[in-house]
Design a protein around this motif. Structure first.
Motif, PDB file in Angstrom:
ATOM      1  N   VAL A  11      28.448  18.047   2.758  1.00  0.00           N
ATOM      2  CA  VAL A  11      29.911  18.062   2.676  1.00  0.00           C
ATOM      3  C   VAL A  11      30.510  18.200   4.076  1.00  0.00           C
ATOM      4  CG1 VAL A  11      31.901  19.393   1.872  1.00  0.00           C
ATOM      5  CG2 VAL A  11      29.987  18.965   0.328  1.00  0.00           C
ATOM      6  N   ALA A  12      29.918  19.109   4.867  1.00  0.00           N
ATOM      7  CA  ALA A  12      30.419  19.329   6.221  1.00  0.00           C
ATOM      8  C   ALA A  12      30.238  18.090   7.096  1.00  0.00           C
ATOM      9  CB  ALA A  12      29.693  20.522   6.845  1.00  0.00           C
ATOM     10  N   MET A  13      29.118  17.383   6.951  1.00  0.00           N
ATOM     11  CA  MET A  13      28.882  16.188   7.761  1.00  0.00           C
ATOM     12  C   MET A  13      29.847  15.063   7.387  1.00  0.00           C
ATOM     13  SD  MET A  13      27.265  14.738  10.215  1.00  0.00           S
ATOM     14  CE  MET A  13      25.707  15.560  10.596  1.00  0.00           C
ATOM     15  N   THR A 139      35.225  13.980   2.590  1.00  0.00           N
ATOM     16  CA  THR A 139      36.267  13.161   3.213  1.00  0.00           C
ATOM     17  C   THR A 139      37.624  13.833   3.098  1.00  0.00           C
ATOM     18  OG1 THR A 139      35.066  11.115   2.740  1.00  0.00           O
ATOM     19  CG2 THR A 139      37.415  10.924   3.189  1.00  0.00           C
ATOM     20  N   SER A 140      37.971  14.271   1.882  1.00  0.00           N
ATOM     21  CA  SER A 140      39.254  14.934   1.664  1.00  0.00           C
ATOM     22  C   SER A 140      39.330  16.241   2.435  1.00  0.00           C
ATOM     23  CB  SER A 140      39.465  15.195   0.166  1.00  0.00           C
ATOM     24  OG  SER A 140      39.555  13.981  -0.547  1.00  0.00           O
ATOM     25  N   LEU A 141      38.231  16.990   2.455  1.00  0.00           N
ATOM     26  CA  LEU A 141      38.196  18.251   3.197  1.00  0.00           C
ATOM     27  C   LEU A 141      38.474  18.006   4.685  1.00  0.00           C
ATOM     28  CD1 LEU A 141      37.581  21.294   3.355  1.00  0.00           C
ATOM     29  CD2 LEU A 141      35.171  20.699   3.634  1.00  0.00           C
ATOM     30  N   VAL A 172      26.136  19.183  13.133  1.00  0.00           N
ATOM     31  CA  VAL A 172      24.889  18.462  13.424  1.00  0.00           C
ATOM     32  C   VAL A 172      23.705  19.435  13.427  1.00  0.00           C
ATOM     33  CG1 VAL A 172      23.619  17.182  15.191  1.00  0.00           C
ATOM     34  CG2 VAL A 172      26.012  16.614  14.728  1.00  0.00           C
ATOM     35  N   ILE A 173      23.876  20.568  14.080  1.00  0.00           N
ATOM     36  CA  ILE A 173      22.790  21.563  14.128  1.00  0.00           C
ATOM     37  C   ILE A 173      22.462  22.062  12.724  1.00  0.00           C
ATOM     38  CG2 ILE A 173      22.176  23.872  14.952  1.00  0.00           C
ATOM     39  CD1 ILE A 173      23.951  23.294  17.426  1.00  0.00           C
ATOM     40  N   TRP A 174      23.501  22.334  11.936  1.00  0.00           N
ATOM     41  CA  TRP A 174      23.298  22.794  10.555  1.00  0.00           C
ATOM     42  C   TRP A 174      22.518  21.761   9.746  1.00  0.00           C
ATOM     43  CZ3 TRP A 174      27.895  23.754   6.660  1.00  0.00           C
ATOM     44  CH2 TRP A 174      27.401  24.383   5.510  1.00  0.00           C
TER      45      TRP A 174
END
Length: 378
Positions: A11-13, A139-141, A172-174
């Motif tokens: 989700v974050a990526m 995307t929305s986030l 990226v690290i996550w």
């Protein structure tokens, strides 16, 4: 592997690549254009590079993911977004900005295939649909985050992109730590099938509809924020709030799967495509009213994410023997349409003005309504 271990960094990526690196450009474009002295036509051409890069990188990413697994391409996508935003934050002129846009836009094409592969490899089959839905919501986030960022940073676009780059580095690290290494001897296998659309029933309407929807949505993504800026007396927080509204209502797009189950694919497509066509026409008619502009933004945000889900289901149903092609073709043609639409939008705005241009793009969306799928079961 544990569901949240893969889905949350995913989700974050998606938020970083699609929301911050790609779609935030329309929000920051007025400040960028003023700083770099860019005309509307130049802004339109540069905006089209996001989608042009996507067209190439999604093909590249599919090939490499198939051979080597998803981990390397997810990392490459994040680094591409990071490099693109750093370049944009330091751009002294439009040429450097354009290079940054290519890298930032390319990240979205790089990231889509590997996450599809990762879900199929490491998430249980009965939870894969849910995983895809959650990751797509990134995307929305990202769009919401970009709008809030603009409020807090008072639209200092260079600083904004710099902060987004730092956030992307953390993402990226996550992801690098969360994504499993491909075990020795394992391979990501994707159904090759036939790459030809000849004889595939329903392929041509899918292609035409995707192309027209891409054209019709391009002006809104690139120039809606600029439009209301020149059309009304908006404060900085109201302008940023417009963008936040697009992102917040985009979350509602996840209900497309539910509506497809209840009313069928044909009906659901018509609802989505009609909504995405109404949004720019409403904005053209009431751009001076912040309330109606926000209504337009909500309709567009919800309808766009809604339609991406519809196109995904439609593509898979058309290409029953090759799901990868069914997903790739509508999204590729959507991006091709946005390339054409972005270039033309800048020129139309210079020649005809914002209101007329947005009405024209709404009419193109109306044409897409009649190009939808025939009735499918369910």
């Amino acid at each position: 592997m544990k569901f949240s271990t893969l889905v949350l960094p995913g989700v974050a990526m998606i938020a970083a690549t699609y929301g911050l690196a790609r779609f935030s450009f329309g929000l920051l474009l007025p400040g960028i254009s003023e700083s770099l002295d860019m005309s509307e036509s130049v802004s339109g051409v540069i905006s089209s590079l996001f989608y042009l890069a996507y067209c190439f990188t999604i093909i590249l990413s599919t090939v490499i993911t198939t051979r080597e697994g998803p981990r390397r391409m997810v990392t490459a996508a994040g680094l591409s977004a990071l490099a693109g935003m750093l370049l944009m934050s330091m751009a002294p002129h439009a040429w450097v900005l354009a290079l940054g846009v290519l890298l930032a836009g390319g990240s979205t094409g790089l990231v889509s295939p590997p996450y599809g592969a990762a879900i199929s490899l490491w998430i249980k089959e009965e939870r894969q649909g849910k995983a895809n839905t959650w990751i797509n919501s990134g995307t929305s986030l990202g769009i919401v985050l970009s709008g809030v960022g603009a409020m807090l940073l008072l639209e200092n676009w260079r600083l904004t992109y710099g902060i987004y780059a730092v956030l992307t580095l953390l993402v990226v690290i996550w992801n690098f730590r969360a994504m499993p290494r491909r075990r020795s001897g394992s391979k990501v296998r994707m159904e090759k099938g036939s790459l030809s659309i000849q004889g595939v029933k329903g392929a041509i309407p899918l292609i035409i509809a995707s192309l027209f929807l891409g054209i019709s949505t391009a002006a809104y993504w690139a120039f809606s924020r600029s439009f209301i800026d020149v059309a009304g007396n908006y404060s900085d927080w109201q302008l940023s709030g417009f963008w936040v509204t697009i992102g917040l209502f985009g979350v509602l797009g996840g209900f497309s799967g539910f509506l497809i189950e209840k009313r069928g694919l044909s009906f659901t497509y018509k609802v989505g495509s009609l909504s995405v066509a109404i949004a720019p026409i409403l904005l053209a008619a009431a751009s001076g009213s912040w309330l109606l502009s926000y209504v337009s933004a909500g309709i567009f945000g919800g309808a766009y994410i809604f339609l991406t889900g519809v196109l995904l289901v439609w593509g898979i149903r058309v290409f029953l023997t090759n799901a990868s092609l069914g997903i790739g073709i509508p999204f590729l043609l959507l991006a091709v349409g946005q390339v054409v639409g972005s270039v033309l939008a800048g020129w139309f705005i210079e020649e005809l003005g914002y209101a007329t241009t947005f009405i024209l793009y709404g009419l193109v969306g109306m044409m897409a309504v009649v190009m939808g799928p025939k009735k499918f079961a369910g």
